[in-house]
Design an enzyme around this catalytic site. Sequence first.
Site, PDB file in Angstrom:
ATOM      1  N   GLY A 176       3.729   3.349  -5.144  1.00 53.65           N
ATOM      2  CA  GLY A 176       4.988   4.038  -4.898  1.00 53.65           C
ATOM      3  C   GLY A 176       4.776   5.287  -4.065  1.00 53.65           C
ATOM      4  O   GLY A 176       3.829   5.390  -3.281  1.00 53.65           O
ATOM      5  N   GLY A 177       5.666   6.266  -4.248  1.00 52.70           N
ATOM      6  CA  GLY A 177       5.595   7.496  -3.467  1.00 52.70           C
ATOM      7  C   GLY A 177       4.296   8.241  -3.675  1.00 52.70           C
ATOM      8  O   GLY A 177       3.925   9.090  -2.865  1.00 52.70           O
ATOM      9  N   GLY A 411      -4.348   5.498  34.001  1.00 54.15           N
ATOM     10  CA  GLY A 411      -3.918   6.386  32.922  1.00 54.15           C
ATOM     11  C   GLY A 411      -4.968   6.500  31.840  1.00 54.15           C
ATOM     12  O   GLY A 411      -5.135   7.554  31.217  1.00 54.15           O
ATOM     13  N   ALA A 412      -5.694   5.399  31.622  1.00 59.34           N
ATOM     14  CA  ALA A 412      -6.707   5.436  30.565  1.00 59.34           C
ATOM     15  C   ALA A 412      -7.876   6.328  30.974  1.00 59.34           C
ATOM     16  O   ALA A 412      -8.483   6.984  30.126  1.00 59.34           O
ATOM     17  CB  ALA A 412      -7.173   4.030  30.228  1.00 59.34           C
TER      18      ALA A 412
HETATM   19  C1  HXC Z   1       3.717   6.266 -17.887  1.00 60.40           C
HETATM   20  C2  HXC Z   1       2.107   4.673 -17.591  1.00 60.40           C
HETATM   21  C3  HXC Z   1       2.434   4.573 -16.226  1.00 60.40           C
HETATM   22  C4  HXC Z   1       3.469   5.401 -15.719  1.00 60.40           C
HETATM   23  C5  HXC Z   1       0.830   3.209 -16.644  1.00 60.40           C
HETATM   24  N1  HXC Z   1       1.121   3.802 -17.807  1.00 60.40           N
HETATM   25  N2  HXC Z   1       1.616   3.659 -15.666  1.00 60.40           N
HETATM   26  N3  HXC Z   1       2.752   5.510 -18.409  1.00 60.40           N
HETATM   27  N4  HXC Z   1       4.068   6.218 -16.599  1.00 60.40           N
HETATM   28  N5  HXC Z   1       3.808   5.379 -14.452  1.00 60.40           N
HETATM   29  C6  HXC Z   1       0.494   3.600 -19.091  1.00 60.40           C
HETATM   30  C7  HXC Z   1       0.794   2.230 -19.658  1.00 60.40           C
HETATM   31  O1  HXC Z   1       2.015   2.252 -20.352  1.00 60.40           O
HETATM   32  C8  HXC Z   1      -0.373   2.024 -20.595  1.00 60.40           C
HETATM   33  O2  HXC Z   1      -0.157   2.750 -21.761  1.00 60.40           O
HETATM   34  C9  HXC Z   1      -1.508   2.702 -19.871  1.00 60.40           C
HETATM   35  O3  HXC Z   1      -0.901   3.589 -18.919  1.00 60.40           O
HETATM   36  C10 HXC Z   1      -2.389   1.744 -19.106  1.00 60.40           C
HETATM   37  O4  HXC Z   1      -1.543   0.931 -18.313  1.00 60.40           O
HETATM   38  P1  HXC Z   1      -1.661  -0.668 -18.298  1.00 60.40           P
HETATM   39  O5  HXC Z   1      -0.381  -1.176 -17.760  1.00 60.40           O
HETATM   40  O6  HXC Z   1      -2.122  -1.172 -19.626  1.00 60.40           O
HETATM   41  O7  HXC Z   1      -2.841  -0.863 -17.278  1.00 60.40           O
HETATM   42  P2  HXC Z   1      -3.050  -2.044 -16.240  1.00 60.40           P
HETATM   43  O8  HXC Z   1      -2.787  -3.360 -16.880  1.00 60.40           O
HETATM   44  O9  HXC Z   1      -4.414  -1.814 -15.671  1.00 60.40           O
HETATM   45  O10 HXC Z   1      -1.943  -1.821 -15.107  1.00 60.40           O
HETATM   46  C11 HXC Z   1      -1.973  -0.670 -14.340  1.00 60.40           C
HETATM   47  C12 HXC Z   1      -0.677  -0.560 -13.514  1.00 60.40           C
HETATM   48  C13 HXC Z   1       0.556  -0.657 -14.492  1.00 60.40           C
HETATM   49  C14 HXC Z   1      -0.631  -1.661 -12.459  1.00 60.40           C
HETATM   50  C15 HXC Z   1      -0.730   0.788 -12.797  1.00 60.40           C
HETATM   51  O11 HXC Z   1       0.353   0.216 -15.583  1.00 60.40           O
HETATM   52  C16 HXC Z   1       1.824  -0.313 -13.790  1.00 60.40           C
HETATM   53  O12 HXC Z   1       2.410  -1.136 -13.078  1.00 60.40           O
HETATM   54  N6  HXC Z   1       2.303   0.906 -14.038  1.00 60.40           N
HETATM   55  C17 HXC Z   1       3.545   1.382 -13.469  1.00 60.40           C
HETATM   56  C18 HXC Z   1       3.351   1.668 -12.018  1.00 60.40           C
HETATM   57  C19 HXC Z   1       4.585   2.254 -11.412  1.00 60.40           C
HETATM   58  O13 HXC Z   1       5.546   1.554 -11.126  1.00 60.40           O
HETATM   59  N7  HXC Z   1       4.573   3.581 -11.307  1.00 60.40           N
HETATM   60  C20 HXC Z   1       5.657   4.334 -10.778  1.00 60.40           C
HETATM   61  C21 HXC Z   1       5.435   4.300  -9.273  1.00 60.40           C
HETATM   62  S1  HXC Z   1       6.667   5.140  -8.458  1.00 60.40           S
HETATM   63  P3  HXC Z   1      -0.663   2.216 -23.197  1.00 60.40           P
HETATM   64  O14 HXC Z   1      -0.273   3.287 -24.137  1.00 60.40           O
HETATM   65  O15 HXC Z   1       0.027   0.925 -23.416  1.00 60.40           O
HETATM   66  O16 HXC Z   1      -2.131   2.049 -23.058  1.00 60.40           O
HETATM   67  C22 HXC Z   1       6.038   6.615  -8.278  1.00 60.40           C
HETATM   68  C23 HXC Z   1       7.016   7.507  -7.653  1.00 60.40           C
HETATM   69  C24 HXC Z   1       6.342   8.692  -7.070  1.00 60.40           C
HETATM   70  O17 HXC Z   1       4.974   6.927  -8.594  1.00 60.40           O
HETATM   71  C25 HXC Z   1       7.327   9.311  -6.163  1.00 60.40           C
HETATM   72  C26 HXC Z   1       6.789  10.443  -5.426  1.00 60.40           C
HETATM   73  C27 HXC Z   1       7.701  10.862  -4.335  1.00 60.40           C
END
Ligand code: HXC
Length: 521
Positions: A176-177, A411-412
């Site tokens: 994401g971001g 040009g290059a």
């Molecule tokens: C809170 C999170 C989290 C998040 C992971 N966890 N991402 N908690 N916020 N964004 C937590 C999970 O709930 C889990 O907790 C632990 O971290 C490990 O994650 P898993 O899913 O078990 O790990 P894995 O299977 O290796 O998968 C990793 C992953 C997946 C692919 C990153 O966790 C995932 O898809 N997370 C969400 C990614 C996402 O969409 N993020 C937001 C992006 S947008 P527990 O307690 O169960 O162990 C963004 C916007 C930024 O970032 C904007 C800026 C401008």
Amino acid sequence: MDNNLPTPNPKILELHRRLERIHAMGGTDRVERQHRQNKLSARERIAQLVDPDSFEEIGAHIESRATQLGMDKAVAPADGVVTGVGRIDGRVVYVFAQDFTVLGGSLGEMHAAKIQRIQDLALKSGVPIIGLNDSGGARIQEGVDALNGYGEIFKRNTWASGVIPQITVIMGPSAGGAVYSPALTDLIIMVRGTGQMFITGPDVIKSVTGESVDQDALGGADSQLRKSGVAHLACADDREALVSVRRLLSYLPANHVDEPPVLDSGDPHDRIGWSLARIIPEDSAKPYDVKEVIETLVDTGTFFELQAGYADNVVIGLGRMGGRSVGIVANQPRVLAGTLDINASDKLARFVRFCDAFNLAMVTLVDTPGYLPGTQQEFGGIIRHGAKVLYAYAEAVVPKVTVILRKAYGGAYLAMCSRSVGADWVLAWPSAEIAVMGPEGAAKIIFRDAIGKAENPDEERQRRTEDYRQRFAHPYVAAAHGHVDAVIDPEHTRHHVIRALMALYNKREDRPSRRHGNIPL
Ligand code: HXC
């Protein structure tokens, strides 16, 4: 029992208990999971990166203030990011390492504040900052406060750009971001198999565009290195990536007013490059590998190529000549005949600006027949992208030495750091061909009438082409008119370039004062 032993101070015991909990990160199970995935933990990564016993942690006790969605009960040591200052080869660097074992390394308000704090300290102190990224992105429970945290980090990335080196290592997810903080830094290193960067993941892509792609194919190290040009290096594992950071820093100054370290390897400045005289084929249409030229010129073993695998028609990298760091740019005749296209222009221009920002003298090796023709290039904006190369070289004030190896047309020729756009010193090999265009194209245009009227047009075209080649496809017209400073024996190139660089190290050049230029982006 020894009654003379002092009674343990309960407050100090409490401190140690707290530190123990913090150092245990997300707990043994989660650290083991990390290891099973061929990933080191955040603390192991920092220990590998910095000199032994040099790390001073900042903000270890910081905790999240969030209470929503179960956050009041969450155990989050160091709020999922280890931050502090250490030394690499004795030089100070700030470091943050996201801890995936704690809430998936997700970025909440306080996690972000810790990163911002060391960004501020690094900028104030004028030393590099290294980010080890391994995170699920914005912490979902902390909503807009997490987003705000990213915004504050992006702003600081931008303010630090060109002031201190910012290096990112992607050692886990970066989605994401969140990818934009790495993208705003100078160099991105990715770990194969575990590091992934993408704006939208496979599921979103499937639902929006119908495309099927897995995470690694979408945003893995090789995709971001070879396909998108986002990454600069791909490494086999965490250890290799951390060693690469140390090596990269050895070429760089601490900040934009500092000089890069001098590391004399003892390689003689006048070492003869025996292979160079034979490297260019007799037939100027034949390719050769310009990396052999680079390796022969620089101090032995110091060439460190960046973005290899992306836009390989231009080669960029760091090296040392006479012990001093240089940025090297070279056309690669083995790929697209060394033409400049959109991607090569972007790769080259950004690297020139990086070198200029950090006081790295530039050596440019030229062998290009021109910008790549075609509708794809024109419609893709080769005018705008190609202009970046001219802009970057003309803007740069570091010492710039150009060596024309073979073709330098149109040009290059100008874009590849010609005298007119700002080279301080231009050398040419006897094989150099410097003209508006190649003999075939030029003869067809300027002798069109004569060729058309000839009894045998093919023969006439060949004769005229050969005549043009004899008269212009060499370096001596350019040398006679002062566009080339010296025509040199290729075997002595290293010595000539080092002498030129030595003579230029104290050069000072200013540009008109302004807020900033308006580079064609
Ligand atoms: C809170 C999170 C989290 C998040 C992971 N966890 N991402 N908690 N916020 N964004 C937590 C999970 O709930 C889990 O907790 C632990 O971290 C490990 O994650 P898993 O899913 O078990 O790990 P894995 O299977 O290796 O998968 C990793 C992953 C997946 C692919 C990153 O966790 C995932 O898809 N997370 C969400 C990614 C996402 O969409 N993020 C937001 C992006 S947008 P527990 O307690 O169960 O162990 C963004 C916007 C930024 O970032 C904007 C800026 C401008």
